[in-house]
Design a protein around this motif. Structure first.
Motif, mmCIF file in Angstrom:
data_model
loop_
_atom_site.group_PDB
_atom_site.id
_atom_site.type_symbol
_atom_site.label_atom_id
_atom_site.label_comp_id
_atom_site.label_asym_id
_atom_site.label_seq_id
_atom_site.Cartn_x
_atom_site.Cartn_y
_atom_site.Cartn_z
ATOM 1 N N TYR A 122 0.800 -1.225 0.000
ATOM 2 C CA TYR A 122 0.000 0.000 0.000
ATOM 3 C C TYR A 122 0.837 1.282 0.000
ATOM 4 O O TYR A 122 0.289 2.382 -0.026
ATOM 5 C CB TYR A 122 -0.946 0.008 1.209
ATOM 6 N N LEU A 123 2.168 1.170 0.002
ATOM 7 C CA LEU A 123 3.003 2.363 -0.024
ATOM 8 C C LEU A 123 2.880 3.077 -1.364
ATOM 9 O O LEU A 123 2.672 2.444 -2.411
ATOM 10 C CB LEU A 123 4.466 2.000 0.209
ATOM 11 N N PRO A 124 3.019 4.400 -1.390
ATOM 12 C CA PRO A 124 3.063 5.132 -2.671
ATOM 13 C C PRO A 124 4.222 4.633 -3.527
ATOM 14 O O PRO A 124 5.251 4.172 -3.004
ATOM 15 C CB PRO A 124 3.279 6.581 -2.235
ATOM 16 N N HIS A 125 4.061 4.744 -4.840
ATOM 17 C CA HIS A 125 5.055 4.186 -5.765
ATOM 18 C C HIS A 125 6.430 4.779 -5.545
ATOM 19 O O HIS A 125 7.446 4.066 -5.601
ATOM 20 C CB HIS A 125 4.607 4.429 -7.211
ATOM 21 N N ASP A 126 6.517 6.085 -5.291
ATOM 22 C CA ASP A 126 7.823 6.708 -5.103
ATOM 23 C C ASP A 126 8.547 6.131 -3.896
ATOM 24 O O ASP A 126 9.773 5.938 -3.932
ATOM 25 C CB ASP A 126 7.670 8.224 -4.939
ATOM 26 N N GLU A 127 7.807 5.852 -2.844
ATOM 27 C CA GLU A 127 8.422 5.251 -1.661
ATOM 28 C C GLU A 127 8.860 3.821 -1.942
ATOM 29 O O GLU A 127 9.913 3.372 -1.488
ATOM 30 C CB GLU A 127 7.447 5.292 -0.480
ATOM 31 N N LYS A 128 8.032 3.105 -2.707
ATOM 32 C CA LYS A 128 8.427 1.751 -3.093
ATOM 33 C C LYS A 128 9.697 1.772 -3.939
ATOM 34 O O LYS A 128 10.591 0.935 -3.763
ATOM 35 C CB LYS A 128 7.301 1.083 -3.887
ATOM 36 N N GLN A 129 9.769 2.717 -4.866
ATOM 37 C CA GLN A 129 10.913 2.785 -5.765
ATOM 38 C C GLN A 129 12.218 2.978 -4.997
ATOM 39 O O GLN A 129 13.249 2.375 -5.323
ATOM 40 C CB GLN A 129 10.729 3.927 -6.763
ATOM 41 N N ALA A 130 12.180 3.794 -3.955
ATOM 42 C CA ALA A 130 13.379 4.031 -3.149
ATOM 43 C C ALA A 130 13.826 2.748 -2.457
ATOM 44 O O ALA A 130 15.033 2.498 -2.289
ATOM 45 C CB ALA A 130 13.104 5.122 -2.120
ATOM 46 N N TRP A 159 13.014 -0.445 -3.579
ATOM 47 C CA TRP A 159 13.442 -1.369 -4.634
ATOM 48 C C TRP A 159 14.877 -1.082 -5.081
ATOM 49 O O TRP A 159 15.630 -1.985 -5.437
ATOM 50 C CB TRP A 159 12.512 -1.255 -5.843
ATOM 51 N N ASP A 160 15.239 0.184 -5.071
ATOM 52 C CA ASP A 160 16.552 0.606 -5.558
ATOM 53 C C ASP A 160 17.684 -0.061 -4.786
ATOM 54 O O ASP A 160 18.761 -0.301 -5.343
ATOM 55 C CB ASP A 160 16.669 2.129 -5.453
ATOM 56 N N VAL A 161 17.461 -0.371 -3.513
ATOM 57 C CA VAL A 161 18.537 -0.923 -2.683
ATOM 58 C C VAL A 161 18.193 -2.321 -2.175
ATOM 59 O O VAL A 161 18.781 -2.804 -1.219
ATOM 60 C CB VAL A 161 18.854 0.008 -1.498
ATOM 61 N N LEU A 162 17.256 -2.985 -2.844
ATOM 62 C CA LEU A 162 16.826 -4.315 -2.426
ATOM 63 C C LEU A 162 17.596 -5.380 -3.196
ATOM 64 O O LEU A 162 17.883 -5.224 -4.382
ATOM 65 C CB LEU A 162 15.328 -4.465 -2.692
ATOM 66 N N LEU A 163 17.936 -6.471 -2.512
ATOM 67 C CA LEU A 163 18.489 -7.643 -3.177
ATOM 68 C C LEU A 163 17.419 -8.722 -3.249
ATOM 69 O O LEU A 163 16.613 -8.876 -2.332
ATOM 70 C CB LEU A 163 19.704 -8.184 -2.418
ATOM 71 N N TYR A 164 17.437 -9.475 -4.336
ATOM 72 C CA TYR A 164 16.440 -10.510 -4.581
ATOM 73 C C TYR A 164 17.112 -11.869 -4.583
ATOM 74 O O TYR A 164 18.143 -12.069 -5.248
ATOM 75 C CB TYR A 164 15.744 -10.280 -5.927
ATOM 76 N N GLN A 188 18.006 -5.240 -8.306
ATOM 77 C CA GLN A 188 16.776 -5.097 -9.096
ATOM 78 C C GLN A 188 17.029 -5.083 -10.601
ATOM 79 O O GLN A 188 16.107 -5.288 -11.387
ATOM 80 C CB GLN A 188 16.036 -3.822 -8.691
ATOM 81 N N GLU A 189 18.279 -4.874 -10.997
ATOM 82 C CA GLU A 189 18.600 -4.894 -12.430
ATOM 83 C C GLU A 189 18.406 -6.279 -13.040
ATOM 84 O O GLU A 189 18.366 -6.411 -14.271
ATOM 85 C CB GLU A 189 20.041 -4.417 -12.646
ATOM 86 N N PHE A 190 18.281 -7.326 -12.201
ATOM 87 C CA PHE A 190 18.010 -8.676 -12.692
ATOM 88 C C PHE A 190 16.639 -9.189 -12.250
ATOM 89 O O PHE A 190 16.371 -10.383 -12.341
ATOM 90 C CB PHE A 190 19.093 -9.648 -12.206
ATOM 91 N N SER A 191 15.792 -8.308 -11.802
ATOM 92 C CA SER A 191 14.452 -8.713 -11.376
ATOM 93 C C SER A 191 13.460 -8.530 -12.510
ATOM 94 O O SER A 191 13.357 -7.444 -13.098
ATOM 95 C CB SER A 191 13.991 -7.880 -10.169
ATOM 96 N N ARG A 192 12.700 -9.588 -12.809
ATOM 97 C CA ARG A 192 11.718 -9.520 -13.894
ATOM 98 C C ARG A 192 10.598 -8.540 -13.575
ATOM 99 O O ARG A 192 9.893 -8.076 -14.466
ATOM 100 C CB ARG A 192 11.167 -10.917 -14.164
ATOM 101 N N LEU A 193 10.405 -8.215 -12.309
ATOM 102 C CA LEU A 193 9.376 -7.248 -11.928
ATOM 103 C C LEU A 193 9.773 -5.811 -12.268
ATOM 104 O O LEU A 193 8.934 -4.914 -12.239
ATOM 105 C CB LEU A 193 9.096 -7.356 -10.421
ATOM 106 N N ASN A 194 11.028 -5.602 -12.586
ATOM 107 C CA ASN A 194 11.529 -4.264 -12.912
ATOM 108 C C ASN A 194 11.392 -4.018 -14.415
ATOM 109 O O ASN A 194 12.062 -4.675 -15.211
ATOM 110 C CB ASN A 194 12.996 -4.160 -12.484
ATOM 111 N N PRO A 195 10.542 -3.086 -14.849
ATOM 112 C CA PRO A 195 10.350 -2.874 -16.280
ATOM 113 C C PRO A 195 11.597 -2.344 -16.987
ATOM 114 O O PRO A 195 11.702 -2.448 -18.207
ATOM 115 C CB PRO A 195 9.196 -1.859 -16.336
ATOM 116 N N ARG A 196 12.530 -1.783 -16.253
ATOM 117 C CA ARG A 196 13.749 -1.257 -16.854
ATOM 118 C C ARG A 196 14.966 -2.104 -16.464
ATOM 119 O O ARG A 196 16.086 -1.612 -16.361
ATOM 120 C CB ARG A 196 13.948 0.206 -16.453
#
Length: 335
Positions: free
Chosen positions: A227-235, A237-242, A277-285
């Protein structure tokens, strides 16, 4: 090369013959050493990975022998270990890719140290320094690969302390605190690499705990709630490992048996591969994807069900290999 493999391999005290490692362990004979090198080489051929991180390496020359046994006649591999002064097992890496730079991370972040009751002095550094290798794929993509080996679950007991149930529990708590401190320090290294960048990062290692343990989640970070806003999620995701295995499990129902260690009848995955996240399929970029994760664990024996004695030639860990694919860059907006 749009596809490449990364793997992690705890080699169980790989040392040159005749060299003393731990006080209670006898050195390898020349015959035992040859057997161990041959076994590791055979596993490396099965793994067939362009990048392999190693744990429990005592001597660089021994690792070079093992890598050569795994790739006879192939293009030479770059083989390295983390630089450290003390004579103790360390992490290493072998790769057929171009090496841009290597860094050894030994000290904890400035201002951070851990004092644990019963341990002499504050802890300010990794027990086994982390190795970072910045590599270049033939496609031109650069990625940072880190190899880690965090503190084990083995209870930290004083030599004069009786090994009763209470002291074993205290020793296990000490080990957990040290592993947590190392996990935090490793997280700080990863944050510097990932925050505000599109640089792909791969972590290979024996983290000595399962994927959902507190210490491993310290290293990887916690995904954002929905339920977090997308901008908060993006921050976040930027530093998350999968976890590479979790990515594969979400993609399809075909998967390997995912354990890399058996101790006292418990099957667990201590050896992990994590990607940014550069190797996560959930990341459109995204810049790439995880295609498959393979566990090489056929040699592991549940000794609660078997009379086989422990074998120091083979590793007591399974090897994990992830196949990664570099994708075409996403189209620019308005193109």
């Amino acid at each position: 090369m749009s596809r490449f493999k990364v793997g992690t391999f705890n080699v169980l005290n790989l040392a040159l013959p005749g060299q003393v490692t731990y006080p209670n362990d006898r050195p390898f004979s020349k015959e035992e050493y040859a057997e161990k090198i041959a076994w590791i080489g055979g596993q490396l051929r099965r793994m067939d990975a362009e990048i392999v991180g190693f744990q429990e390496v005592w001597h660089l020359d021994a690792l070079k022998d093992a890598v050569q046994a795994g790739a006879p006649g192939a293009a030479p591999f770059h083989v390295m270990v983390a630089a450290q002064e003390q004579q103790s097992p360390q992490v290493g890496l072998a790769t057929s890719l171009d090496v841009v730079r290597t860094i050894t991370h030994q000290d904890f972040p400035d201002g951070f140290e851990l004092t644990v009751s019963g341990l002499p002095g504050p802890i300010k550094s990794f027990s086994r320094p982390v190795l970072q290798a910045d590599l270049k794929l033939p496609t031109g993509l650069e990625l940072s690969v880190l190899v880690a080996h965090l503190k084990s679950k083995r209870p930290m007991l004083d030599e004069e302390t009786e090994s009763d149930a209470k002291n074993i529990a205290l020793g296990s708590a000490r080990s957990l605190m040290v592993r947590s401190a190392e996990a935090y320090a490793l997280r700080c290294i990863l944050l510097k690499l990932m925050e505000g960048t599109q640089r792909p990062v791969v972590l290979l290692g024996d983290l000595n705990d399962s994927a959902l343990s507190v210490t491993t989640v310290i290293v990887s970070g916690t995904p954002p709630v929905h339920y977090l806003p997308h901008d908060e999620k993006q921050a976040i995701w930027d530093v998350l490992l999968y976890n590479a295995f979790d990515i594969q499990a979400r993609q399809n129902t075909r998967r390997d048996v995912s354990y890399s260690h058996i101790y006292n009848g418990y099957y667990d995955t201590l050896d992990q591969i994590y990607v940014s996240q550069e190797f996560s399929r959930l990341n459109p970029r995204r810049l790439g994807e995880v295609e498959y994760v393979h566990y090489f664990n056929d040699h592991l024996v549940d000794r609660t069900l078997s009379r086989e004695r422990p074998d120091r030639i083979q590793s007591d860990h399974g090897q994990v290999v992830a196949t990664l694919r570099v994708t075409d860059p996403p189209p620019r907006r308005g193109a």
